[in-house]
Design a protein around this motif. Structure first.
Motif, PDB file in Angstrom:
ATOM      1  N   LEU A 277      33.831  38.230  50.475  1.00 59.91           N
ATOM      2  CA  LEU A 277      34.654  37.657  49.553  1.00 59.91           C
ATOM      3  C   LEU A 277      36.241  37.410  50.221  1.00 59.91           C
ATOM      4  CD1 LEU A 277      35.879  36.776  46.729  1.00 59.91           C
ATOM      5  CD2 LEU A 277      36.302  39.058  46.098  1.00 59.91           C
ATOM      6  N   ARG A 278      36.724  38.457  50.970  1.00 56.75           N
ATOM      7  CA  ARG A 278      37.841  38.288  51.759  1.00 56.75           C
ATOM      8  C   ARG A 278      37.721  37.261  52.799  1.00 56.75           C
ATOM      9  NH1 ARG A 278      39.668  44.792  51.986  1.00 56.75           N
ATOM     10  NH2 ARG A 278      40.159  44.800  49.867  1.00 56.75           N
ATOM     11  N   ASP A 279      36.553  37.138  53.406  1.00 60.56           N
ATOM     12  CA  ASP A 279      36.372  36.103  54.539  1.00 60.56           C
ATOM     13  C   ASP A 279      36.689  34.698  53.850  1.00 60.56           C
ATOM     14  OD1 ASP A 279      36.242  36.233  57.109  1.00 60.56           O
ATOM     15  OD2 ASP A 279      34.268  35.721  57.115  1.00 60.56           O
ATOM     16  N   ALA A 280      36.140  34.478  52.511  1.00 59.91           N
ATOM     17  CA  ALA A 280      35.889  33.392  51.998  1.00 59.91           C
ATOM     18  C   ALA A 280      37.336  32.840  51.652  1.00 59.91           C
ATOM     19  CB  ALA A 280      35.021  33.277  50.892  1.00 59.91           C
ATOM     20  N   GLN A 281      38.269  33.962  51.116  1.00 59.29           N
ATOM     21  CA  GLN A 281      39.674  33.635  50.606  1.00 59.29           C
ATOM     22  C   GLN A 281      40.439  33.297  51.824  1.00 59.29           C
ATOM     23  OE1 GLN A 281      40.163  37.449  48.844  1.00 59.29           O
ATOM     24  NE2 GLN A 281      39.943  36.791  46.676  1.00 59.29           N
TER      25      GLN A 281
ATOM     26  N   ARG B  99      42.388  26.381  54.964  1.00 59.04           N
ATOM     27  CA  ARG B  99      41.880  25.021  54.950  1.00 59.04           C
ATOM     28  C   ARG B  99      42.892  24.247  53.704  1.00 59.04           C
ATOM     29  NH1 ARG B  99      37.162  23.227  57.536  1.00 59.04           N
ATOM     30  NH2 ARG B  99      37.027  21.459  56.070  1.00 59.04           N
ATOM     31  N   GLY B 100      43.772  24.997  53.207  1.00 56.31           N
ATOM     32  CA  GLY B 100      44.552  24.388  51.911  1.00 56.31           C
ATOM     33  C   GLY B 100      43.832  23.733  50.754  1.00 56.31           C
ATOM     34  N   LEU B 101      42.909  24.957  50.551  1.00 54.57           N
ATOM     35  CA  LEU B 101      42.100  24.467  49.460  1.00 54.57           C
ATOM     36  C   LEU B 101      42.001  25.502  48.298  1.00 54.57           C
ATOM     37  CD1 LEU B 101      38.868  23.353  51.467  1.00 54.57           C
ATOM     38  CD2 LEU B 101      40.293  21.562  50.387  1.00 54.57           C
ATOM     39  N   VAL B 102      43.205  26.246  48.214  1.00 57.21           N
ATOM     40  CA  VAL B 102      43.213  27.072  46.980  1.00 57.21           C
ATOM     41  C   VAL B 102      43.090  26.475  45.717  1.00 57.21           C
ATOM     42  CG1 VAL B 102      44.866  28.646  45.960  1.00 57.21           C
ATOM     43  CG2 VAL B 102      44.665  28.728  48.508  1.00 57.21           C
ATOM     44  N   THR B 103      43.587  25.419  45.396  1.00 56.63           N
ATOM     45  CA  THR B 103      43.639  24.634  44.128  1.00 56.63           C
ATOM     46  C   THR B 103      42.031  24.402  43.864  1.00 56.63           C
ATOM     47  OG1 THR B 103      45.704  23.665  44.561  1.00 56.63           O
ATOM     48  CG2 THR B 103      44.355  22.730  42.825  1.00 56.63           C
ATOM     49  N   GLU B 104      41.403  23.980  44.836  1.00 57.40           N
ATOM     50  CA  GLU B 104      40.097  23.690  44.381  1.00 57.40           C
ATOM     51  C   GLU B 104      39.053  25.060  44.267  1.00 57.40           C
ATOM     52  OE1 GLU B 104      41.783  22.372  46.661  1.00 57.40           O
ATOM     53  OE2 GLU B 104      41.477  20.222  46.987  1.00 57.40           O
ATOM     54  N   PHE B 105      39.417  25.982  44.946  1.00 52.73           N
ATOM     55  CA  PHE B 105      38.294  27.196  44.968  1.00 52.73           C
ATOM     56  C   PHE B 105      39.173  28.585  44.691  1.00 52.73           C
ATOM     57  CE2 PHE B 105      36.607  23.825  47.976  1.00 52.73           C
ATOM     58  CZ  PHE B 105      35.528  23.554  47.308  1.00 52.73           C
ATOM     59  N   GLY B 106      40.193  28.591  44.558  1.00 51.74           N
ATOM     60  CA  GLY B 106      41.020  29.853  44.649  1.00 51.74           C
ATOM     61  C   GLY B 106      40.503  30.501  43.318  1.00 51.74           C
TER      62      GLY B 106
ATOM     63  N   ALA C 257      37.790  35.068  40.351  1.00 51.53           N
ATOM     64  CA  ALA C 257      36.777  35.390  39.207  1.00 51.53           C
ATOM     65  C   ALA C 257      35.687  36.137  39.805  1.00 51.53           C
ATOM     66  CB  ALA C 257      36.169  34.150  38.815  1.00 51.53           C
ATOM     67  N   GLN C 258      35.377  36.078  41.149  1.00 52.33           N
ATOM     68  CA  GLN C 258      34.334  36.914  41.816  1.00 52.33           C
ATOM     69  C   GLN C 258      34.970  38.181  42.137  1.00 52.33           C
ATOM     70  OE1 GLN C 258      31.337  35.695  41.429  1.00 52.33           O
ATOM     71  NE2 GLN C 258      32.613  34.085  40.685  1.00 52.33           N
ATOM     72  N   SER C 259      36.311  38.296  42.512  1.00 52.87           N
ATOM     73  CA  SER C 259      36.896  39.581  42.586  1.00 52.87           C
ATOM     74  C   SER C 259      36.924  40.357  41.411  1.00 52.87           C
ATOM     75  CB  SER C 259      38.379  39.268  43.183  1.00 52.87           C
ATOM     76  OG  SER C 259      39.176  40.465  43.303  1.00 52.87           O
ATOM     77  N   VAL C 260      37.176  39.834  40.303  1.00 53.85           N
ATOM     78  CA  VAL C 260      37.234  40.565  39.069  1.00 53.85           C
ATOM     79  C   VAL C 260      35.853  41.019  38.689  1.00 53.85           C
ATOM     80  CG1 VAL C 260      37.567  40.250  36.579  1.00 53.85           C
ATOM     81  CG2 VAL C 260      39.235  39.283  37.993  1.00 53.85           C
ATOM     82  N   ARG C 261      34.709  40.156  38.939  1.00 49.29           N
ATOM     83  CA  ARG C 261      33.328  40.300  38.413  1.00 49.29           C
ATOM     84  C   ARG C 261      33.065  41.668  39.704  1.00 49.29           C
ATOM     85  NH1 ARG C 261      28.665  36.168  39.866  1.00 49.29           N
ATOM     86  NH2 ARG C 261      26.868  37.331  38.969  1.00 49.29           N
TER      87      ARG C 261
ATOM     88  N   LEU D  63      26.532  42.476  42.340  1.00 51.22           N
ATOM     89  CA  LEU D  63      26.915  42.275  43.916  1.00 51.22           C
ATOM     90  C   LEU D  63      26.273  41.068  44.405  1.00 51.22           C
ATOM     91  CD1 LEU D  63      27.310  46.054  45.068  1.00 51.22           C
ATOM     92  CD2 LEU D  63      29.077  44.485  44.005  1.00 51.22           C
ATOM     93  N   ARG D  64      24.957  40.998  44.078  1.00 55.47           N
ATOM     94  CA  ARG D  64      24.178  39.858  44.732  1.00 55.47           C
ATOM     95  C   ARG D  64      24.766  38.701  44.345  1.00 55.47           C
ATOM     96  NH1 ARG D  64      19.527  41.082  42.986  1.00 55.47           N
ATOM     97  NH2 ARG D  64      19.188  42.486  44.605  1.00 55.47           N
ATOM     98  N   GLY D  65      24.942  38.556  43.020  1.00 60.03           N
ATOM     99  CA  GLY D  65      25.540  37.514  42.303  1.00 60.03           C
ATOM    100  C   GLY D  65      26.938  36.756  42.986  1.00 60.03           C
ATOM    101  N   VAL D  66      27.643  37.867  43.228  1.00 62.62           N
ATOM    102  CA  VAL D  66      29.052  37.725  43.767  1.00 62.62           C
ATOM    103  C   VAL D  66      28.871  37.101  45.168  1.00 62.62           C
ATOM    104  CG1 VAL D  66      31.023  38.782  44.739  1.00 62.62           C
ATOM    105  CG2 VAL D  66      30.416  39.303  42.495  1.00 62.62           C
ATOM    106  N   ARG D  67      28.074  37.777  45.926  1.00 63.09           N
ATOM    107  CA  ARG D  67      27.539  37.177  47.178  1.00 63.09           C
ATOM    108  C   ARG D  67      27.175  35.741  47.380  1.00 63.09           C
ATOM    109  NH1 ARG D  67      26.183  42.543  48.605  1.00 63.09           N
ATOM    110  NH2 ARG D  67      23.974  42.073  48.148  1.00 63.09           N
TER     111      ARG D  67
END
Length: 398
Positions: free
Chosen positions: A329-333, A339-346, A351-355, A377-381
């Motif tokens: 998750l942190r790698d993806a963040q 890439r400046g895509l926080v608006t699109e995917f942040g 939500a995955q962090s909360v999950r 956990l599998r769903g988060v990954r």
């Protein structure tokens, strides 16, 4: 195109004869050229690829027909020479000019549509050879199938393919069949006959493979039976060591495994009987079915034992699985930020962090639902993996 004399000192009769000869030669050439192109156009139309060729040719052919009529009218019952030598010569020359005009239009038409006409002409000229090849292949296939039967290695597939080839060959004798249909039937017959011959030739090897498989599949069947015997002890351990939801979806695993083994037993028994009768193709199909059934039985065992192993590992160190998911998750963040895509995917990653946090908090009580924990956990990954793929395919926002 054709030389004709205009020498004034040549006798009138000779000039008329030369004009008549030139007109006749031109007419014969026109007739040959028009007939050849007409045949090619007809063939192209029957092949279904004319695309307006027939209509365009009709206009050209009309000019050729008019030139033919002019020639016939000029020559008719009027021999060249004699008292009307000048008149017959003039008529023949006019006819020749129309003939030359028609031939030029045919040449232009031929050049403009060369690909379609050449393909059609090739199809016409090649059809007899393909038909002959089909009949030859059919005879060879009959012989191959008969020899396989006589040797006791009958091939059902070869016999069926031969019957299909026979039916396709019957289409070759239909009167008035279109070129496209004849061509397709001939090629279909050829392909089916060759396939039948190949299957018949392969029959001895198929028989040997079946004999070997009938020996080896017994070993696999015994192994599947042993695994089925181990399913219930593993299920007992799951029910004893973990909460009921952790194994709820595995209820009936042993029953399903034994049903699959029974399916395999029936297929094996039928395969042995068919092999004894010399029907090796059908026996081969049943061996394949038996292997598939045994695969289902083995899968039931693997699912149960894998579940038990995963749950024990999670119980021993639940934080390791969570740490792996948190790292992904942190790698993806970081990727999304870079890439400046926080608006699109942040928001999705948040939500995955909360999950993930919720999954960890639910590990309470004497027997936590470790399977729900692992599933989350599998769903988060998987969700994070999807976001990473989409982020990498999205142009950076700078």
């Amino acid at each position: 195109m054709f030389r004709r004399s205009d020498r004034r000192d040549e006798p009138a009769d000779e000039r008329a004869l030369a004009a008549r000869h030139a007109a006749t030669q031109g007419f014969l050439a026109l007739d040959d050229e028009q007939r050849a192109v007409a045949d090619a156009v007809r063939a192209a139309d029957e092949l279904g690829g004319s695309h307006g060729l027939t209509r365009a040719w009709a206009e050209v052919a009309a000019v050729g027909d008019a030139a033919t009529e002019a020639y016939l009218a000029a020559t008719g019952d009027q021999p060249p020479g004699g008292a009307r030598a000048a008149d017959t010569r003039a008529a023949d020359e006019r006819a020749l000019r129309e003939i030359e005009r028609a031939r030029e239009m045919i040449r232009r038409f031929r050049a403009s549509n060369s690909r379609a006409l050449d393909e059609a002409a090739f199809a016409v000229s090649n059809l007899p050879r393909t038909v002959q090849q089909a009949h030859t292949a059919l005879r060879e296939a009959r012989t191959a199938v008969e020899q396989a039967d006589a040797a006791g290695v009958r091939s059902r597939r070869a016999a069926e393919r031969l019957a299909e080839a026979e039916r396709a060959a019957a289409q070759l004798d239909i009167p008035g069949a279109r070129l496209r249909d004849q061509r397709r039937s001939a090629q279909h017959t050829l392909d089916l006959a060759r396939s039948a011959a190949a299957l018949a030739a392969e029959a001895p090897r198929t028989a040997e493979v079946v004999r070997t498989a009938l020996t080896s599949i017994g070993t696999r069947r015994s192994a599947a039976e042993t695994k089925a015997d181990r399913i219930e002890p593993s299920m007992s351990a799951l029910r004893r060591e973990f909460s009921e939801p952790c194994s709820r979806d595995l209820t009936g695993a042993e029953t399903l495994a034994r049903e699959a083994i029974a399916d395999a037993d029936r297929a094996i028994a039928q395969a042995r009987q068919l092999a004894g009768d010399g029907d090796w193709d059908e026996a081969s199909d049943l061996i394949t079915a038996a292997r598939s059934a045994l695969g289902r039985a083995e899968e039931r065992y693997d699912v149960v034992t894998d579940r038990l192993s995963q749950l024990r590992e999670a119980r021993t160190d639940p934080t390791r699985q969570a740490s792996d998911a948190r790292f992904v998750l942190r790698d993806a963040q970081r990727l999304v930020v870079d890439r400046g895509l926080v608006t699109e995917f942040g928001a999705i990653l948040d939500a995955q962090s909360v999950r993930l946090a919720n999954a960890e908090e639910r590990l309470t009580g004497v027997h936590p639902d470790y399977w729900l924990y692992l599933t989350e956990l599998r769903g988060v990954r998987e969700r994070v993996k999807d976001v990473v793929a989409r982020a990498r395919s999205t142009p950076p926002r700078r």
